[in-house]
Each structure stands twice: as C-alpha cells, then as structure tokens.
Design a protein around this motif. Structure first.
Motif, PDB file in Angstrom:
ATOM      1  N   GLY A   1      15.601   1.403   2.587  1.00 15.31           N
ATOM      2  CA  GLY A   1      16.224   0.332   2.813  1.00 15.31           C
ATOM      3  C   GLY A   1      15.772  -0.917   3.869  1.00 15.31           C
ATOM      4  N   ASN A   2      14.449  -0.571   4.414  1.00 15.75           N
ATOM      5  CA  ASN A   2      13.827  -1.306   5.231  1.00 15.75           C
ATOM      6  C   ASN A   2      13.042  -2.522   4.422  1.00 15.75           C
ATOM      7  OD1 ASN A   2      13.976   0.433   7.801  1.00 15.75           O
ATOM      8  ND2 ASN A   2      12.531   1.738   6.655  1.00 15.75           N
ATOM      9  N   VAL A   3      13.506  -3.627   4.984  1.00 16.81           N
ATOM     10  CA  VAL A   3      12.900  -4.964   4.394  1.00 16.81           C
ATOM     11  C   VAL A   3      11.911  -5.485   5.203  1.00 16.81           C
ATOM     12  CG1 VAL A   3      13.745  -7.319   3.760  1.00 16.81           C
ATOM     13  CG2 VAL A   3      15.295  -5.239   3.588  1.00 16.81           C
ATOM     14  N   TYR A   4      10.892  -6.087   4.634  1.00 19.04           N
ATOM     15  CA  TYR A   4       9.565  -6.762   4.978  1.00 19.04           C
ATOM     16  C   TYR A   4       9.412  -8.080   4.128  1.00 19.04           C
ATOM     17  CZ  TYR A   4       9.167  -1.798   5.940  1.00 19.04           C
ATOM     18  OH  TYR A   4       9.384  -0.326   6.189  1.00 19.04           O
ATOM     19  N   THR A   5       9.355  -9.305   5.004  1.00 22.30           N
ATOM     20  CA  THR A   5       9.203 -10.397   4.292  1.00 22.30           C
ATOM     21  C   THR A   5       7.954 -11.016   4.601  1.00 22.30           C
ATOM     22  OG1 THR A   5      10.668 -11.465   6.257  1.00 22.30           O
ATOM     23  CG2 THR A   5      11.866 -10.455   4.112  1.00 22.30           C
ATOM     24  N   GLU A   6       7.820 -12.165   3.912  1.00 25.06           N
ATOM     25  CA  GLU A   6       6.802 -13.061   4.350  1.00 25.06           C
ATOM     26  C   GLU A   6       7.367 -14.486   3.560  1.00 25.06           C
ATOM     27  OE1 GLU A   6       2.251 -14.639   3.430  1.00 25.06           O
ATOM     28  OE2 GLU A   6       2.592 -12.271   3.231  1.00 25.06           O
ATOM     29  N   GLU A   7       7.392 -15.682   4.217  1.00 21.64           N
ATOM     30  CA  GLU A   7       7.308 -16.765   3.776  1.00 21.64           C
ATOM     31  C   GLU A   7       5.773 -17.541   3.617  1.00 21.64           C
ATOM     32  OE1 GLU A   7      10.091 -18.978   2.871  1.00 21.64           O
ATOM     33  OE2 GLU A   7      10.950 -16.890   3.064  1.00 21.64           O
ATOM     34  N   MET A   8       5.632 -17.223   2.468  1.00 21.17           N
ATOM     35  CA  MET A   8       4.076 -17.704   1.982  1.00 21.17           C
ATOM     36  C   MET A   8       3.874 -19.217   1.583  1.00 21.17           C
ATOM     37  SD  MET A   8       2.067 -15.819  -1.068  1.00 21.17           S
ATOM     38  CE  MET A   8      -0.084 -16.316  -1.064  1.00 21.17           C
ATOM     39  N   LYS A   9       3.484 -19.633   2.682  1.00 21.94           N
ATOM     40  CA  LYS A   9       3.139 -21.144   2.377  1.00 21.94           C
ATOM     41  C   LYS A   9       1.894 -21.371   1.747  1.00 21.94           C
ATOM     42  CE  LYS A   9       5.605 -22.804   6.518  1.00 21.94           C
ATOM     43  NZ  LYS A   9       5.501 -23.505   8.140  1.00 21.94           N
TER      44      LYS A   9
ATOM     45  N   TRP B   1       0.896  -1.155  -0.040  1.00 23.53           N
ATOM     46  CA  TRP B   1       0.085   0.026   0.071  1.00 23.53           C
ATOM     47  C   TRP B   1       0.602   1.408  -0.142  1.00 23.53           C
ATOM     48  CZ3 TRP B   1      -1.661  -4.276   2.867  1.00 23.53           C
ATOM     49  CH2 TRP B   1      -0.911  -4.461   4.315  1.00 23.53           C
ATOM     50  N   ASN B   2       1.923   1.418   0.489  1.00 20.61           N
ATOM     51  CA  ASN B   2       2.844   2.566   0.688  1.00 20.61           C
ATOM     52  C   ASN B   2       3.782   2.531  -0.400  1.00 20.61           C
ATOM     53  OD1 ASN B   2       3.348   5.216   1.641  1.00 20.61           O
ATOM     54  ND2 ASN B   2       4.752   4.186   3.419  1.00 20.61           N
ATOM     55  N   TYR B   3       3.758   2.015  -1.433  1.00 16.87           N
ATOM     56  CA  TYR B   3       4.618   1.725  -2.736  1.00 16.87           C
ATOM     57  C   TYR B   3       4.753   3.130  -3.112  1.00 16.87           C
ATOM     58  CZ  TYR B   3       6.556   0.663  -7.445  1.00 16.87           C
ATOM     59  OH  TYR B   3       7.242   0.360  -8.302  1.00 16.87           O
ATOM     60  N   ASP B   4       6.179   3.315  -3.698  1.00 19.27           N
ATOM     61  CA  ASP B   4       6.470   4.273  -4.575  1.00 19.27           C
ATOM     62  C   ASP B   4       7.632   3.656  -5.505  1.00 19.27           C
ATOM     63  OD1 ASP B   4       9.089   4.875  -3.726  1.00 19.27           O
ATOM     64  OD2 ASP B   4       8.336   5.939  -1.892  1.00 19.27           O
ATOM     65  N   PRO B   5       8.015   4.368  -6.514  1.00 27.79           N
ATOM     66  CA  PRO B   5       8.745   3.770  -7.691  1.00 27.79           C
ATOM     67  C   PRO B   5      10.359   3.453  -6.893  1.00 27.79           C
ATOM     68  CG  PRO B   5       7.700   5.316  -8.615  1.00 27.79           C
ATOM     69  CD  PRO B   5       7.473   5.684  -6.966  1.00 27.79           C
ATOM     70  N   GLU B   6      10.505   3.764  -5.673  1.00 31.66           N
ATOM     71  CA  GLU B   6      11.844   3.468  -5.302  1.00 31.66           C
ATOM     72  C   GLU B   6      11.785   2.221  -4.254  1.00 31.66           C
ATOM     73  OE1 GLU B   6      14.784   5.239  -5.662  1.00 31.66           O
ATOM     74  OE2 GLU B   6      13.724   6.280  -7.066  1.00 31.66           O
ATOM     75  N   TRP B   7      10.664   1.606  -4.496  1.00 30.10           N
ATOM     76  CA  TRP B   7      10.475   0.419  -3.563  1.00 30.10           C
ATOM     77  C   TRP B   7      11.058  -0.810  -4.662  1.00 30.10           C
ATOM     78  CZ3 TRP B   7       7.011  -0.860   1.004  1.00 30.10           C
ATOM     79  CH2 TRP B   7       6.665   0.173   1.895  1.00 30.10           C
ATOM     80  N   THR B   8      11.181  -1.972  -3.966  1.00 30.00           N
ATOM     81  CA  THR B   8      11.338  -3.112  -4.718  1.00 30.00           C
ATOM     82  C   THR B   8      10.605  -4.346  -4.172  1.00 30.00           C
ATOM     83  OG1 THR B   8      13.471  -3.775  -3.623  1.00 30.00           O
ATOM     84  CG2 THR B   8      13.645  -2.392  -5.543  1.00 30.00           C
TER      85      THR B   8
END
Length: 631
Positions: A612-620, A537-544
């Motif tokens: 540079g903040n990283v957010y992750t999910e292991e999506m089973k 939701w808070n995406y901008d073009p500098e996100w990956t």
C-alpha cells in the motif's frame, strides 16, 4: 588461580635478559624497547586465569599495559599481572573473547608490537563426554546454561542439553564449530562479524572443548534485515569511494530509526578473487570495510569469494572460511530462522581458470535437512544464497533447485539471492524469491564512468533491500543508495530519446559504433509516438501502475525493454573509448508503457506496492533525456 605457562623451545638463561622493573635513584630511565619475545600460535584459558609469556631479552615493565587488538580494530587493554625474570603475564579479563589478537606493549602513550596470538577463551566448568565425542562444550548466558541451542560442525547437528552441554562426533573437516544463534540472544562482534563460530585447532582424534557465551538481546521479534547483494569490492573503478557513500547512506538510515533493531545479510561476491593479489584487496580488507556499518553482518559466500587458484570445490573455500567464517550456517532472530548456504560448486582446475556450477552440493543439502528439522513447521525461513533459484522468467536456474526446495516444502520461505546484479521477484507456492539487486550495481562501473548515476544493467539503482519483520509478518522496500525511499521507479519520455553513434560514441571505431547501435535497438530511431516508459525495479504482480493525463486514465502495458539511461551511462562511455564494455544493458520485464495524447502534456504517475505504499511523479513533458536530469 590456575596458571598456564607457555615455555618456548628457545630460552636464553641469562639473568640480564628479563622482564624489567622501572629504574629508580640516579639511574637513567630505560629506553622503551621490547625484544626477544616469542609468542605461541594459540593459547587456551578461562576468564580469570593467568597466561604467562616468556621473554629472553628486554621485556616490558610492571607498569606497562598489554593492548590486544582484533583484525577489526577492537581494543582490549590489560595490566600486567606478572613481570619478573624471564616471564610476564596477564589475567584474562571479563569480556575478552576467542579471537586472533595483535598484541602491543603500551607505555606513556607509545606502543610496540610484540606479535599475534589466537586466544581461545573457555568457560571454567568441568564437562564429562562420551568416548565418541571429538568436539564438545558449554553454551551459557550470564553464567547459566542455555538448553536447546543447535550446534553443528557443518555435518553433524546437535542441541545443548539442560546443562548447556553439546557433544559432536566430528571429523573436524571444516575445522570449525558453530551455533545456530538462538532467538533472543546475541554474541560478541569482531567488527561487524557475529562470533557464533569458533575454529578448531586439534586433530580429529583429540576431544576438543569449545565453549560459547550468549548475551540476552530482547525485542528481536520486530527487526529489519538489511539485504545487501553483490558488494564486489576490489580497489578498482573508484569502488572504495563509492562504497563509502553506501556506508554513509545505510548508517544514516539506521540512525534515523533508533528504536528499530537492524541486522545485515550479504548475498555473496563480497570481494573479487581475481583482484585479491593484483590489487591487494582481499577478504581481509572486505572484513575491515564492512565493519564500518553500524550493524552486525551475516555473510553469504559467492562465486568470486572462492579462491580462483585452488582446484575443486572444497579447497576453493578454505580462505573464505579462515577469514570470513562458515560457508553455510543458520541463525535465529525473533521468530524467523535464517539460513545462509553456499550454492556455488567450483570445478576450478587449479590453473587460474574459474569454472563452477550453480548448485547446492550434497554436503550442504544433507546439513540443511538436519538444520531445518530442528525448527517448528510454522517457523518462517529466510534463505540467503548467491546464485538465484529462478530466472526472471520463473524457470529454474539453480541446477538442483527442486531438490533444495523439497527440503522447505510446506514452510513459509523467502529466498534472498544475488549474482545477477539485477532485480526481480518470483513467487511460487510457499516460496518467494527476491533477486535483490546489487550494492555495486554494474560492478561500480556507472559511478566511475558517469558520476551521479549508479545503476545496474536493468536500470535498478545500486542499493539494498530493507526486509522488515514483525513477528512472522514481512514487508520490504528497496532503498537506492543516496536516494529517499520514495525513489522506486524512473520515467522516460520516448519522444526525447534518440540514441545515435554520432551523439554518444563519436570517438568509437566503426565496429564499436555498430555494436553500440545494435545494443540501442529501437532507441536508435527517433519517435513521435508520445510514449512514456516507466521502469519499476522492485515490481511484483501485487503492485499497480496507474497513469492519468488531465484526469483521464491511460492504458498501462507491461513490456520488456532496456533502460536507456544505463546505455549512455556505462557501455556508451566504454565503446566511445574503443574499449569493450564488460556488461551491456539488458532486457528486463519490469518496464511499463503508456501512450499520451500529445508531446507536451503532464502525466500523473502513481505506483503502489503490495503493502500500500504509494509513489508518485508529476511528469512534465517533454522530459529531457540527459544525465543531469536523472542524477
């Protein structure tokens, strides 16, 4: 000591009616009863001066206390300085500030209300003024003048001189005067409301003195501005209970960061004019509720903060100005210049209909030019406004956005906007707009219809933006209410999504069921394509956004899509009750899609923001599409 006596029109000159002393000897103790006190609407006095009130029946005793209570609940207890005959009084104590107070007499833990008075506390210094001046005063800190403080009435803009004196040739149209709070200083709070402004009480032809007191507040260069879009309290949809969850969440975040300075900035639609009377929840109620937050709050006006029953533009803001404060103003914290502006031009006919343009009217633009001229070219500017400048596509949304933006040319500017109840970011030239979502999400509907799911029509959770400032460097993160800061995206296993009328709206009429399926679109069809959707939701073009399957990178595509969770959390519940949902699930551009090799592999999802903040999910997978799975 100068004594100000306020003689009332009606005085009963009977010796039995008087301020009383405690009885002694064998006489019984007098019953605690106060009658016959008539208070003036307002009185002006300096700290240390005595204010005398008249009483023509049974007054207080010398040992009683006067208790002054602001609308936000702040209490000041003061002993009586005079209590004789038909008058009683008190000396204005250090720390009492200009405000409207409800006054009580307190005796032995009991209180009796005697009325309300606006007390204008002035500083006891003589000031010489020009013939054309109609509003003037001093700005002091620790008894010393503060030079260079910008002061305005919303039209004229000036600065204090070396003696801390300002003068304005004001027409008093807005009936207030305000400071552009200078960096390194603070003011008294009324609840959560910073008192950087004062109301004017005299006619435009009378030169009126209004003084301001500042307090030193070092360490502002590093601070967090909590940006709160559309709060929309109206005593409906279980909103007050849900709002208390927001208050708890934000106060907990503040408590967890005791070394950081926090300030609040709302983005309009604080309450809802339609329900001011019908639900007995108006801007006064909002001011009490927002004061539960443990930080000063600078407010911005929205379209629903204009009075629906008034006509035109200027008159629709009168109630807001009386209750909340100036409808546009500026202030400085650290090295940042903040400006709150009204970008709603009401065209109400005065019959109860609400009509408006999203536009900054000339009056505000003229003031903004003068205000911006007072700061250095290198000073970063943060603008708060209700309606956004840009659409999510980047096209102009505000009617006269080029004119407004031209005033900010060449300046590093962040624009905080609301109104849409969704989240998107637009960066153009020196300007970065954050359409910052909504505290109330879908007008508190999802939390009522589906407790545990609080989200906007684009899938953004209800919450707030943490805008961290370090000098002139800015970083920001969205904080979902009730969630950790790691909650920055949501994933869906498309194979598990099959939205049908039979499952989600079994009680709906044929037409409502058809409307529901139309909104569901492709989700109404089952899929075995092994696609996964990611809403950032808070995406901008500098996100990956990166996804791997068993260590193999997958191709990530940015797509336009609707959030399926919102569909079943709110509009489905309304259609199933054969009621039209006011707000359907909408398309948004902050979705991403990948295709897995099979229906039961685990995907490693890594989202990195621009800082540079990283957010992750292991999506089973398969990942069930159920309400419980997303709470």
């Amino acid at each position: 000591m100068k004594k100000i006596k306020l003689f009332l029109a009606l005085i009963i000159a009977v010796s039995a009616f008087a301020c009383t002393s405690e009885q002694s000897g064998t006489n019984p103790v007098q019953e605690f009863k106060i009658t016959g006190v008539s208070l003036p609407a307002s009185v002006t006095a300096a700290t240390g001066e005595e204010i005398i009130f008249k009483v023509y029946a049974q007054g207080p005793q010398q040992t009683d206390l006067l208790v002054f209570v602001t609308d936000a609940g702040t209490e000041i207890k003061v002993p009586l300085s005079t209590c004789k005959g038909q008058e009683f009084g008190f000396v204005v104590p250090e720390g009492m500030y200009t405000d409207t107070y409800t006054i009580y007499v307190e005796r032995d833990g009991q209180r009796i209300k005697i009325g309300r008075v606006t007390i204008n506390v002035k500083l006891n210094v003589n000031v010489s003024i020009k013939e054309t001046t109609t509003v003037y005063g001093l700005v002091l800190c620790n008894g010393k003048p503060v030079e260079g403080v910008v002061v305005s009435d919303g039209y004229e803009v000036t600065k204090t001189n070396e003696d801390g004196v300002y003068e304005l040739p004001s027409a008093k149209k807005h009936k207030y005067v305000f400071m552009s709070l200078p960096s390194g200083y603070a003011v008294k709070l009324n609840g959560s409301q910073p008192l950087f402004f004062q109301y004017l009480v005299n006619s435009p032809s009378v030169a009126e003195r209004v003084d301001f007191t500042l307090y030193e507040d070092p360490g502002q260069d590093k601070h967090t501005m909590v940006v709160m879009g559309d709060i929309h309290l109206a005593s409906r949809n279980n909103d007050l209970s849900q709002f208390s969850n927001f208050v708890t969440d934000l106060n907990s975040h503040i408590s967890a960061n005791p070394n950081q300075k926090f300030y609040g900035l709302t983005l309009g639609d604080l309450a809802w004019d339609q329900y001011w009377i019908s639900n007995q929840y108006d801007l006064n109620n909002y001011m009490k509720d927002i004061s539960k937050l443990h930080l000063p709050v600078f407010n911005t006006i929205g379209n629903h903060d204009h009075e629906q029953l008034a006509a035109g533009d200027f008159s629709t803001v009168e109630i807001y100005k009386k209750v909340v404060g100036p409808s546009y103003y500026s202030f400085n914290i650290g090295k940042v210049h903040y400006v709150s502006i009204d970008d709603i031009e009401c065209t109400n006919p005065g019959t109860g209909a609400r009509t408006y343009n999203t536009k900054v009217v000339n009056e505000v633009l003229d003031w903004l030019r003068k205000d911006i001229e007072q700061i250095g070219k290198d000073t970063p500017v943060v603008i708060s406004m209700h309606a956004p400048v840009y659409n999510e596509s980047g096209t102009n949304r505000l009617t006269n956005s080029p004119t407004m933006l031209s005033i900010l040319d060449g300046r590093k500017t962040h624009i905080m906007s609301g109104h849409t109840h969704v989240m998107y970011n637009i960066e153009k030239d020196d300007h970065f707009e954050h359409n910052a979502g909504a505290v109330c999400a879908t007008w508190w509907w999802t939390g009522k219809e589906t407790p545990g799911i609080h989200m906007s029509t684009d899938g953004t959770p209800g919450g707030y933006l943490l805008f961290d400032v370090d000098g002139t460097d800015f970083k920001w993160q969205f904080k979902a209410t009730g969630k950790s800061l790691t909650h920055q995206f949501r994933t869906f296993d498309r194979n598990e999504i099959h939205i049908t009328a039979e499952k989600y709206v079994p009680s709906a009429s044929e037409s409502f069921a058809a409307d529901f399926i139309k909104m569901a679109g492709s989700y109404s069809q089952a899929s075995t394509a092994n696609e996964v959707l990611i809403n950032v939701w808070n995406y901008d073009p500098e996100w990956t956004v990166e996804v791997t399957e068993n260590g193999t990178p997958l191709t990530v595509s940015k797509v336009t899509a609707k959030d399926p969770l919102h569909m079943i959390a709110y509009p489905a519940k309304r259609w199933n009750a054969n009621k039209e949902p006011t707000f359907e699930t909408g398309n948004t551009t902050h979705f991403f899609k990948v295709t897995a090799s099979s229906p039961n592999t685990t995907l490693s999802i890594k989202v990195t923001d621009r800082f540079g903040n990283v957010y992750t999910e292991e999506m089973k997978r398969p990942k069930a599409f159920t309400i419980e799975n997303y709470k």
